[in-house]
Design an enzyme around this catalytic site. Structure first.
Site, PDB file in Angstrom:
ATOM      1  N   ASP A   1       0.815  -1.218   0.000  1.00  0.00           N
ATOM      2  CA  ASP A   1       0.000   0.000   0.000  1.00  0.00           C
ATOM      3  C   ASP A   1       0.847   1.265   0.000  1.00  0.00           C
ATOM      4  O   ASP A   1       2.015   1.273   0.386  1.00  0.00           O
ATOM      5  CB  ASP A   1      -0.952   0.012   1.196  1.00  0.00           C
ATOM      6  CG  ASP A   1      -0.230  -0.121   2.530  1.00  0.00           C
ATOM      7  OD1 ASP A   1       0.775  -0.869   2.585  1.00  0.00           O
ATOM      8  OD2 ASP A   1      -0.654   0.505   3.512  1.00  0.00           O
TER       9      ASP A   1
ATOM     10  N   HIS B   1       8.370   8.738   4.396  1.00  0.00           N
ATOM     11  CA  HIS B   1       7.174   9.581   4.515  1.00  0.00           C
ATOM     12  C   HIS B   1       7.438  11.026   4.111  1.00  0.00           C
ATOM     13  O   HIS B   1       6.561  11.869   4.274  1.00  0.00           O
ATOM     14  CB  HIS B   1       6.570   9.510   5.919  1.00  0.00           C
ATOM     15  CG  HIS B   1       5.952   8.180   6.242  1.00  0.00           C
ATOM     16  ND1 HIS B   1       4.827   8.054   7.028  1.00  0.00           N
ATOM     17  CD2 HIS B   1       6.277   6.921   5.893  1.00  0.00           C
ATOM     18  CE1 HIS B   1       4.513   6.764   7.151  1.00  0.00           C
ATOM     19  NE2 HIS B   1       5.397   6.067   6.456  1.00  0.00           N
TER      20      HIS B   1
ATOM     21  N   GLU C   1      -0.501  -1.930   5.185  1.00  0.00           N
ATOM     22  CA  GLU C   1       0.393  -1.839   6.327  1.00  0.00           C
ATOM     23  C   GLU C   1       0.276  -0.505   7.036  1.00  0.00           C
ATOM     24  O   GLU C   1       0.463  -0.423   8.247  1.00  0.00           O
ATOM     25  CB  GLU C   1       1.848  -2.039   5.859  1.00  0.00           C
ATOM     26  CG  GLU C   1       2.860  -2.167   6.992  1.00  0.00           C
ATOM     27  CD  GLU C   1       3.341  -0.839   7.575  1.00  0.00           C
ATOM     28  OE1 GLU C   1       3.723  -0.805   8.756  1.00  0.00           O
ATOM     29  OE2 GLU C   1       3.320   0.173   6.836  1.00  0.00           O
ATOM     30  N   GLU C   2      -0.069   0.541   6.303  1.00  0.00           N
ATOM     31  CA  GLU C   2      -0.050   1.901   6.843  1.00  0.00           C
ATOM     32  C   GLU C   2      -1.245   2.171   7.766  1.00  0.00           C
ATOM     33  O   GLU C   2      -2.199   2.857   7.421  1.00  0.00           O
ATOM     34  CB  GLU C   2      -0.023   2.924   5.708  1.00  0.00           C
ATOM     35  CG  GLU C   2       1.245   2.907   4.869  1.00  0.00           C
ATOM     36  CD  GLU C   2       2.460   3.437   5.617  1.00  0.00           C
ATOM     37  OE1 GLU C   2       2.300   3.951   6.741  1.00  0.00           O
ATOM     38  OE2 GLU C   2       3.569   3.320   5.069  1.00  0.00           O
TER      39      GLU C   2
END
Length: 390
Positions: free
Chosen positions: A77, A361, A135-136
């Site tokens: 993702d 990020h 996963e996020e």
């Protein structure tokens, strides 16, 4: 031909796969196009996949003789953020969605490992590949486990990697034992009694009470948690009031708690309730707290580290593996390590000469794609060596 040379031979394919994922990022449990593309590539290797966890896949690769099964995992993702790498001709085509955490690389590298393992299965034992969604923050690993990703056959141990541009290409790093923070989030509502700002004695001011609460919460880590343990309590948002001359009825604030040891996690949560309750009662106010536990800490089983050491030495060379401190960043690979022995290592993908060093990020995050074959080779080599030692 050794594992690294075999991986280097498919470098062009790895780059093609990674750029496909990078241009077409999808959020958690929405990775339909990504899953379909992965399936298509697996079929071209002669492999079939099982769908699970809404948009996830598992792939079973039998060895040349019976033995245990080892798992390799990649997350698929992207993040809900805008990419700033305007110079890239393969930048994200989806506004507000981007692979700024490297999951595009993880997926491509596991596809590479799939091809290497399909072409040359392990002498003994089997490999199960886990292409994981969400996963996020959405606990995709937990959903994979619930849907049987570690069963039929039972996965005995699991490995995964995470790209890291702060480390130079050609290196890897690992933390023994607890290696990432447990991720909890909270929201607190302080309920007072609104009124005119000129007459605060007739109101119960939730803003001043909130100030007392926030100040006191910061003392949990400094005065209640063992200094040899690790904990972070961060207030990241606060909302209250709508006019300069009005005391509001309520204030809402929230944030995150990160801990390593389970005992520190329990302590911080209980102390938060105690402190908020005590202060609001002292000022004749009320409160509501929503404390939600997220990912636990990743535990890198020390017994699996020698296999990683041997794999890194064979693929990257002597001295390429470094040992780091734990990070308070979260990673849902931890759900696997709660169930079975596991190890997650960081793969260096930075290159200062190419100006590739942005943090995870960051809207400028990118990788040196020369690292892709290294990741595929390391995952494959780890599976070979683990199974050979059993």
């Amino acid at each position: 031909m050794n594992t690294r040379k075999r991986a280097e031979a498919i470098k062009r394919e790895l780059i093609t796969w990674r750029r496909q994922f990078h241009q077409h990022p999808e959020l958690g449990f929405e990775e339909f196009e990504t899953r379909n593309y992965v399936e298509k590539q697996l079929q071209s290797f002669g492999l079939s996949a099982t769908r699970l966890a809404k948009t996830g896949l598992t792939v079973f690769i039998p060895g040349k003789s019976n033995g245990p099964t080892v798992g390799l995992r990649a997350d698929m993702d992207a993040l809900p953020m805008q990419e700033a790498n305007e110079q890239l001709d393969y930048r994200s085509k989806h506004d507000g969605i981007a692979h700024m955490c490297g999951h595009d690389a993880h997926t491509a590298m596991l596809l590479g490992a799939a091809k290497l393992l399909a072409d040359e299965p392990p002498e003994r034992g089997n490999v199960k590949l886990l292409f994981q969604p969400a996963e996020e923050g959405l606990r995709g690993a937990e959903r994979m486990i619930q849907d049987g990703a570690l069963d039929n056959p039972k996965v005995e141990a699991i490995a995964g990697t995470h790209v890291y541009a702060k480390n130079e290409i050609g290196t890897a790093s690992v933390t023994k034992g607890l290696s990432s923070g447990a991720v909890d989030v909270f929201s607190v509502k302080i309920i007072g009694k609104g009124g005119h700002a000129a007459h605060p004695y007739l109101a119960t001011d939730p803003i001043t009470i909130t100030a007392e609460v926030i100040s006191s919460l910061q003392q949990i880590v400094s005065r209640h948690v063992d200094p040899l343990s690790s904990a972070v309590l961060s207030i990241t948002r606060i909302h209250g009031g709508s006019a300069d001359n009005v005391i509001p009825n309520e204030v809402v604030f929230g944030g995150t708690v990160r801990t390593l040891e389970p005992s520190a996690r329990d302590l911080v949560e209980s102390e938060m309730h105690r402190i908020v309750k005590g202060i609001t009662e002292a000022f004749d106010a009320q409160y509501e707290m929503d404390y939600r536990r997220g990912f636990p800490s990743v535990y890198n089983d020390p017994q699996l580290i020698p296999v990683l050491e041997q794999s890194v030495e064979n693929v990257l060379g002597s001295g390429a593996l470094h040992y780091g401190k734990p990070s308070m960043g979260g990673e849902d690979f931890s759900y696997y390590t709660e169930q079975i022995p596991g190890t997650m290592f960081r793969l260096g993908v930075g290159n200062k000469s190419k100006n590739i060093h942005a943090s995870l990020h960051s809207p400028n995050f990118n990788i040196d794609e020369d690292a892709l074959p290294l990741g595929s080779a390391l995952l494959t080599e780890w599976a070979y060596r683990y199974l050979a030692a059993r």
